[in-house]
Motif scaffolding. Structure first.
Motif, mmCIF file in Angstrom:
data_model
loop_
_atom_site.group_PDB
_atom_site.id
_atom_site.type_symbol
_atom_site.label_atom_id
_atom_site.label_comp_id
_atom_site.label_asym_id
_atom_site.label_seq_id
_atom_site.Cartn_x
_atom_site.Cartn_y
_atom_site.Cartn_z
ATOM 1 N N ALA A 12 -22.987 -38.377 6.047
ATOM 2 C CA ALA A 12 -23.757 -37.597 5.073
ATOM 3 C C ALA A 12 -25.213 -38.027 5.183
ATOM 4 C CB ALA A 12 -23.232 -37.836 3.661
ATOM 5 N N PHE A 13 -26.122 -37.091 4.941
ATOM 6 C CA PHE A 13 -27.549 -37.399 5.021
ATOM 7 C C PHE A 13 -28.311 -36.447 4.105
ATOM 8 C CE2 PHE A 13 -26.571 -34.279 8.196
ATOM 9 C CZ PHE A 13 -27.661 -33.419 8.234
ATOM 10 N N THR A 14 -29.570 -36.739 3.877
ATOM 11 C CA THR A 14 -30.384 -35.912 2.986
ATOM 12 C C THR A 14 -31.534 -35.273 3.752
ATOM 13 O OG1 THR A 14 -31.803 -37.763 2.331
ATOM 14 C CG2 THR A 14 -29.831 -37.362 0.988
ATOM 15 N N VAL A 15 -31.938 -34.118 3.257
ATOM 16 C CA VAL A 15 -33.031 -33.361 3.846
ATOM 17 C C VAL A 15 -33.904 -32.852 2.692
ATOM 18 C CG1 VAL A 15 -33.617 -31.305 5.191
ATOM 19 C CG2 VAL A 15 -31.602 -32.628 5.778
ATOM 20 N N PRO A 16 -35.227 -32.932 2.816
ATOM 21 C CA PRO A 16 -36.072 -32.371 1.763
ATOM 22 C C PRO A 16 -35.807 -30.860 1.616
ATOM 23 C CG PRO A 16 -37.372 -33.707 3.276
ATOM 24 C CD PRO A 16 -36.018 -33.548 3.891
ATOM 25 N N LEU A 17 -35.651 -30.399 0.391
ATOM 26 C CA LEU A 17 -35.421 -28.979 0.124
ATOM 27 C C LEU A 17 -36.552 -28.134 0.694
ATOM 28 C CD1 LEU A 17 -33.770 -26.734 -1.256
ATOM 29 C CD2 LEU A 17 -35.112 -27.176 -3.324
ATOM 30 N N GLU A 18 -37.748 -28.653 0.692
ATOM 31 C CA GLU A 18 -38.922 -27.936 1.200
ATOM 32 C C GLU A 18 -38.713 -27.427 2.622
ATOM 33 O OE1 GLU A 18 -42.505 -26.091 1.381
ATOM 34 O OE2 GLU A 18 -41.634 -26.997 -0.411
ATOM 35 N N MET A 19 -37.931 -28.170 3.405
ATOM 36 C CA MET A 19 -37.700 -27.764 4.781
ATOM 37 C C MET A 19 -37.048 -26.377 4.849
ATOM 38 S SD MET A 19 -35.644 -29.746 7.765
ATOM 39 C CE MET A 19 -34.098 -28.873 7.770
ATOM 40 N N PHE A 20 -36.214 -26.046 3.877
ATOM 41 C CA PHE A 20 -35.519 -24.761 3.877
ATOM 42 C C PHE A 20 -36.346 -23.643 3.244
ATOM 43 C CE2 PHE A 20 -32.187 -28.017 3.763
ATOM 44 C CZ PHE A 20 -31.552 -27.715 4.945
ATOM 45 N N LEU A 21 -37.475 -23.981 2.677
ATOM 46 C CA LEU A 21 -38.288 -23.000 1.957
ATOM 47 C C LEU A 21 -39.538 -22.583 2.707
ATOM 48 C CD1 LEU A 21 -38.024 -24.620 -1.593
ATOM 49 C CD2 LEU A 21 -36.580 -22.828 -0.595
ATOM 50 N N SER A 22 -39.712 -23.067 3.912
ATOM 51 C CA SER A 22 -40.915 -22.726 4.665
ATOM 52 C C SER A 22 -40.578 -22.600 6.147
ATOM 53 C CB SER A 22 -41.989 -23.802 4.459
ATOM 54 O OG SER A 22 -41.533 -25.048 4.923
ATOM 55 N N ASP A 23 -41.490 -22.037 6.888
ATOM 56 C CA ASP A 23 -41.317 -21.896 8.333
ATOM 57 C C ASP A 23 -41.809 -23.169 9.021
ATOM 58 O OD1 ASP A 23 -40.286 -19.369 8.049
ATOM 59 O OD2 ASP A 23 -42.188 -18.352 8.443
ATOM 60 N N VAL A 24 -40.983 -24.185 9.005
ATOM 61 C CA VAL A 24 -41.348 -25.452 9.623
ATOM 62 C C VAL A 24 -41.074 -25.385 11.118
ATOM 63 C CG1 VAL A 24 -40.897 -26.804 7.540
ATOM 64 C CG2 VAL A 24 -39.050 -26.416 9.159
ATOM 65 N N PRO A 25 -41.706 -26.237 11.911
ATOM 66 C CA PRO A 25 -41.384 -26.269 13.344
ATOM 67 C C PRO A 25 -39.889 -26.527 13.531
ATOM 68 C CG PRO A 25 -43.326 -27.601 12.880
ATOM 69 C CD PRO A 25 -42.752 -27.190 11.548
ATOM 70 N N GLY A 26 -39.284 -25.813 14.456
ATOM 71 C CA GLY A 26 -37.858 -25.967 14.698
ATOM 72 C C GLY A 26 -36.990 -24.975 13.949
ATOM 73 N N TYR A 27 -37.605 -24.123 13.122
ATOM 74 C CA TYR A 27 -36.853 -23.111 12.374
ATOM 75 C C TYR A 27 -36.708 -21.859 13.245
ATOM 76 C CZ TYR A 27 -35.927 -19.369 9.023
ATOM 77 O OH TYR A 27 -35.385 -18.291 8.370
ATOM 78 N N THR A 28 -35.476 -21.359 13.372
ATOM 79 C CA THR A 28 -35.236 -20.142 14.143
ATOM 80 C C THR A 28 -34.277 -19.228 13.390
ATOM 81 O OG1 THR A 28 -33.391 -21.162 15.337
ATOM 82 C CG2 THR A 28 -35.555 -21.265 16.390
ATOM 83 N N VAL A 29 -34.380 -17.937 13.677
ATOM 84 C CA VAL A 29 -33.486 -16.925 13.116
ATOM 85 C C VAL A 29 -32.922 -16.114 14.275
ATOM 86 C CG1 VAL A 29 -33.289 -14.918 11.597
ATOM 87 C CG2 VAL A 29 -34.866 -16.754 11.010
ATOM 88 N N VAL A 30 -31.604 -15.954 14.292
ATOM 89 C CA VAL A 30 -30.950 -15.185 15.336
ATOM 90 C C VAL A 30 -29.979 -14.211 14.679
ATOM 91 C CG1 VAL A 30 -29.419 -15.289 17.349
ATOM 92 C CG2 VAL A 30 -31.125 -17.078 16.986
ATOM 93 N N ASP A 31 -30.090 -12.928 15.041
ATOM 94 C CA ASP A 31 -29.137 -11.934 14.550
ATOM 95 C C ASP A 31 -27.973 -11.856 15.518
ATOM 96 O OD1 ASP A 31 -30.617 -11.336 12.321
ATOM 97 O OD2 ASP A 31 -31.591 -9.589 13.203
ATOM 98 N N ARG A 32 -26.769 -11.827 14.957
ATOM 99 C CA ARG A 32 -25.554 -11.801 15.759
ATOM 100 C C ARG A 32 -24.685 -10.648 15.272
ATOM 101 N NH1 ARG A 32 -20.884 -16.091 15.636
ATOM 102 N NH2 ARG A 32 -21.347 -16.008 13.439
ATOM 103 N N VAL A 33 -24.178 -9.831 16.178
ATOM 104 C CA VAL A 33 -23.335 -8.697 15.814
ATOM 105 C C VAL A 33 -21.873 -9.103 15.974
ATOM 106 C CG1 VAL A 33 -22.708 -6.315 16.349
ATOM 107 C CG2 VAL A 33 -25.098 -7.045 16.491
ATOM 108 N N HIS A 34 -21.094 -8.830 14.940
ATOM 109 C CA HIS A 34 -19.662 -9.131 14.941
ATOM 110 C C HIS A 34 -18.944 -7.964 14.279
ATOM 111 C CE1 HIS A 34 -16.078 -11.688 14.765
ATOM 112 N NE2 HIS A 34 -15.878 -11.190 13.564
ATOM 113 N N ASP A 35 -18.090 -7.299 15.015
ATOM 114 C CA ASP A 35 -17.284 -6.207 14.462
ATOM 115 C C ASP A 35 -18.162 -5.154 13.786
ATOM 116 O OD1 ASP A 35 -14.841 -4.951 14.032
ATOM 117 O OD2 ASP A 35 -14.552 -5.933 12.097
#
Length: 178
Positions: A138-161
């Motif tokens: 288990a580990f912790t991550v600052p919530l801020e990381m999920f609220l901004s476009d930080v380096p290393g953030y990516t979005v990929v759309d995937r089609v399923h059914d």
């Protein structure tokens, strides 16, 4: 074509899961407690996740006795099983919209994120959490990381059914402090 909006809680073929999104404050910053699943697991081994898991048949009755929703109880129960986070130290905040997750063979799973705040006193002891064999650590991550476009953030759309699912990914140092 399948219409996922019509999946109901009565459909025994659809597995329901709940995860806890455990938040706590440390030195004026909000953190999220996450887990890395054991690489030995068949499904999603080695992936980072919120603690939680599949709804048990007894969860509805137990939740009713505690005055909780079934998903809230499932998230608390699974968090205690996976990382020994006592549910008495978690104040539930809300349940987020249920997510549909594509599984193999064209099936779907329903996942409910449940947001909870870990007591300040217990949060200081998060290093003492003891993961079970489903969790490597288990580990912790600052919530801020999920609220901004930080380096290393990516979005990929995937089609399923014939449905498009959006996957969000963040890179975070593997040696991040708990």
């Amino acid at each position: 074509m399948r219409c996922i909006a019509r999946l109901s809680e009565d459909d025994a073929a659809v597995p329901f899961y709940a995860v806890l999104v455990p938040l706590f404050e440390r030195e004026g910053e909000i953190y999220v407690l996450l887990t890395q699943r054991s690489s030995k697991l068949r499904a999603h081994g080695g992936e980072v996740a919120c603690p939680g898991g599949r709804r048990d048949v007894s969860d509805a009755a137990e939740a009713f006795m505690r005055g909780l929703t079934t998903d809230a109880w499932t998230a608390l129960r699974e968090s205690q099983e996976e990382i020994r986070l006592p549910h008495s130290h978690v104040q539930l905040v809300c349940e987020l919209e249920r997510l549909v997750h594509p599984s193999s063979g064209g099936a779907y799973s329903m996942i409910t994120p449940v947001v909870g705040v870990i007591d300040a006193g217990f949060a200081e002891l998060t290093h003492a959490l003891k993961p079970n064999d489903e969790v490597s650590h288990a580990f912790t991550v600052p919530l801020e990381m999920f609220l901004s476009d930080v380096p290393g953030y990516t979005v990929v759309d995937r089609v399923h059914d014939a449905y498009t699912f959006r996957n969000h990914s963040w890179n975070y140092p593997p040696d991040a402090p708990i």
